[in-house]
Enzyme design. Structure first.
Site, PDB file in Angstrom:
ATOM      1  N   ASN A 166     -38.536   7.044  13.083  1.00  0.00           N
ATOM      2  CA  ASN A 166     -38.981   6.186  14.184  1.00  0.00           C
ATOM      3  C   ASN A 166     -40.278   6.737  14.753  1.00  0.00           C
ATOM      4  OD1 ASN A 166     -36.194   7.717  15.445  1.00  0.00           O
ATOM      5  ND2 ASN A 166     -38.155   8.200  16.398  1.00  0.00           N
ATOM      6  N   HIS A 210     -26.814  13.276  11.380  1.00  0.00           N
ATOM      7  CA  HIS A 210     -26.739  12.404  12.565  1.00  0.00           C
ATOM      8  C   HIS A 210     -26.054  11.057  12.304  1.00  0.00           C
ATOM      9  CE1 HIS A 210     -28.839  11.757  16.708  1.00  0.00           C
ATOM     10  NE2 HIS A 210     -27.514  11.762  16.776  1.00  0.00           N
ATOM     11  N   CYS A 235     -33.033   7.462  16.121  1.00  0.00           N
ATOM     12  CA  CYS A 235     -32.568   8.287  15.005  1.00  0.00           C
ATOM     13  C   CYS A 235     -31.392   7.732  14.204  1.00  0.00           C
ATOM     14  CB  CYS A 235     -32.189   9.678  15.506  1.00  0.00           C
ATOM     15  SG  CYS A 235     -33.448  10.495  16.496  1.00  0.00           S
ATOM     16  N   ASP A 274     -39.212  11.554  14.371  1.00  0.00           N
ATOM     17  CA  ASP A 274     -40.058  11.252  15.535  1.00  0.00           C
ATOM     18  C   ASP A 274     -41.551  11.396  15.220  1.00  0.00           C
ATOM     19  OD1 ASP A 274     -37.693  10.888  16.835  1.00  0.00           O
ATOM     20  OD2 ASP A 274     -38.010  12.422  18.370  1.00  0.00           O
TER      21      ASP A 274
END
Length: 507
Positions: free
Chosen positions: A285, A142, A74, A35
């Site tokens: 991202n 993830h 993500c 992020d």
């Protein structure tokens, strides 16, 4: 005696030769932040966050001004990095729809039963099979929540990190359990309950340093995928970094991230393997800027000014506006990448796959479409990279970049239920990104280049879509039975449901 000495010298020389031969293939380190906005580093213009180590990395290597993630959120972004393919090909998306607001099913939930398909040709698996690379992931995975979908099942030799992000549940373990910290396949403990979250990032940094030192003594090359997530909400900084940034809590987190980069680069230099080690820094991202997110998090972990900054770029995380997909990108390899370079050429997270394969002198998989190109010609000053990018959100092609132009076929607001809904544009909204990186001034039909450019991009999009095979969506079905309850919490009965029924079940 002289013969014995000669024999010893010959054996020593042969040993050195074979060790040098086996370590001839360069080491590879990818640092993947979470992020982080395009404008969050001081070398990208942030006025109140100090990132001296990343600034030095940029001075000693190549800094990209137009480096892009493959998806603005993500899970699919991480899948793209490790497969060299658009996430829609591997099924790393969801198709749930609520008034065209489908963003929340574009990541794996805590109880999501999907994962990166096992038949994907992941980068660590390819490097191991083709060139005997040893690999480790540290930080956020993830790409699969349950143990059979953890990194060691995808080619990694070691794993120290979390299956998902590090979010707390304010003590209510009956809703979702706090995330587990995993060492390979063993549970170290639960975050917040067993492990002080403020120590997590420094643990990750120490793991990275220890791994590099350990592998530097071995003959096989190594691949380190370092994926810290302290800049993802809930924000947390180690005690020594708290209240150190004029930017506030988020700035503290970025400065700790920068410290970690410095520790990794210093270790590589101290071990004198910098001439044989490629390092690349980027993020998954753009910045998470939801104004209402602090309402659901303990105040200690949430900066009221929210997440990062996209600088002059429009939009943030989850959007295909530039602020959601354009990222910092810094390549470093002393003696190979000339110091002090700034490039405006296009690059993608997916290209790190092709770059690593090129460095290892391995061919790309031939049994499936690949979306990666090697950045090595560009990094070595021998040629350009790519001239086009396809920007997806879920299973929808949102925008296409061709040269300096970008056409939006769809636009949507940021990761917030109150943001603007999905909107279709026919004809597409066209921008000249190099003239107008903020995407403030659409090019109108009166422009002499409009029809030619729009037609070229439309043809490119049609060609791309006509040959695309969509992977089975992995983010549609959740089941609280399939979550990280074991071994210390009772397991609920199985009851599969749509992953984002109102209210959304995501953390």
């Amino acid at each position: 005696r002289e013969i014995a000495k000669m024999r010893t010298l010959v054996l020593f020389a042969l040993g050195f030769f074979f060790k040098a031969s086996s370590t001839a293939k360069p080491n590879i380190v990818i640092i993947f932040a979470d992020d982080l906005g395009w404008g969050d580093l001081s070398c990208y213009g942030h006025p109140t966050i100090a990132t001296p180590n990343l600034d030095q990395m940029a001075r000693e290597g190549m800094r990209f001004t137009q480096f892009y993630t493959a998806n603005a959120i993500c899970t699919p972004s991480r899948a793209a990095l490790l497969t060299g393919r658009l996430p829609v090909r591997s099924g790393m998306y969801g198709t749930w729809n609520n008034s065209d607001k489908n963003v929340m099913t574009q990541v794996l939930h805590a109880d999501g039963i999907g994962s990166l398909p096992k038949n994907e040709t992941t980068l660590p698996a390819q490097l191991k099979a083709g060139a005997q690379y040893h690999s480790k992931i540290i930080g956020k995975w993830h790409l699969g929540i349950l143990p059979d979908s953890w990194p060691l099942n995808y080619g990694f030799d070691e794993f120290f990190g979390t299956p998902m992000m590090h979010g707390p549940n304010e003590g209510d373990q009956s809703v979702f359990p706090d995330m587990q910290l995993i060492n390979n396949t063993n549970i170290v403990g639960r975050l917040y309950k067993d492990i002080d979250i403020h120590t997590l990032n420094m643990r990750y940094i120490q793991e990275a340093v220890d791994y590099i030192k350990r592998r530097a003594e071995e003959t096989d090359p190594f691949f380190l995928y370092f994926a810290p997530d302290n800049t993802h909400i809930p924000l947390f900084a180690s005690p020594q970094f708290q209240n150190t940034s004029a930017r506030g809590l988020f700035g503290d987190c970025v400065q700790e991230l920068d410290y970690g980069v410095g520790e990794i680069l210093s270790t590589i230099k101290d071990l004198k393997i910098d001439g044989n080690t490629f390092v690349f820094f980027t993020s998954d991202n753009g910045p998470d800027r939801r104004p209402d997110m602090c309402k659901s998090l303990p105040g200690e972990f949430c900066d009221p000014t929210r997440g990062g900054s996209a600088g002059l770029l429009r939009g943030g995380k989850s959007t295909t506006w530039e602020g959601g997909i354009r990222e910092p990108g810094i390549g470093w390899w002393p003696g190979v990448i000339k110091a002090g370079q700034i490039t405006m050429e296009l690059g993608s997270v997916m290209d790190l796959y092709g770059t690593a394969m090129s460095i290892a002198e391995l061919p790309l998989p031939k049994d499936r479409p690949m979306d990666t190109v090697s950045l090595m010609p560009l990094l070595e000053g021998k040629g350009p990279s790519r001239d086009r990018l396809f920007h997806w959100r879920g299973n929808k092609l949102m925008a296409v970049r061709l040269g300096p132009y970008k056409a939006h076929f769809y636009t949507e607001g940021e990761l917030d239920w109150n943001s603007p809904p999905l909107q279709k544009h026919d004809p597409p909204v066209l921008f000249h990104i190099e003239h107008d990186p903020s995407e403030n001034y659409p090019i109108g039909s009166r422009d002499p280049n409009y029809e030619t450019v729009v037609k070229a991009i439309q043809n490119l999009a049609d060609e791309h879509l006509s040959g695309l095979s969509y992977g089975a969506p992995q983010m549609n079905i959740c089941d609280k039975h399939d979550c990280l309850w074991k071994p210390d919490l009772p397991v609920p009965l199985s009851k599969p449901y749509n992953c984002c029924q109102d209210p959304c079940s995501s953390w």
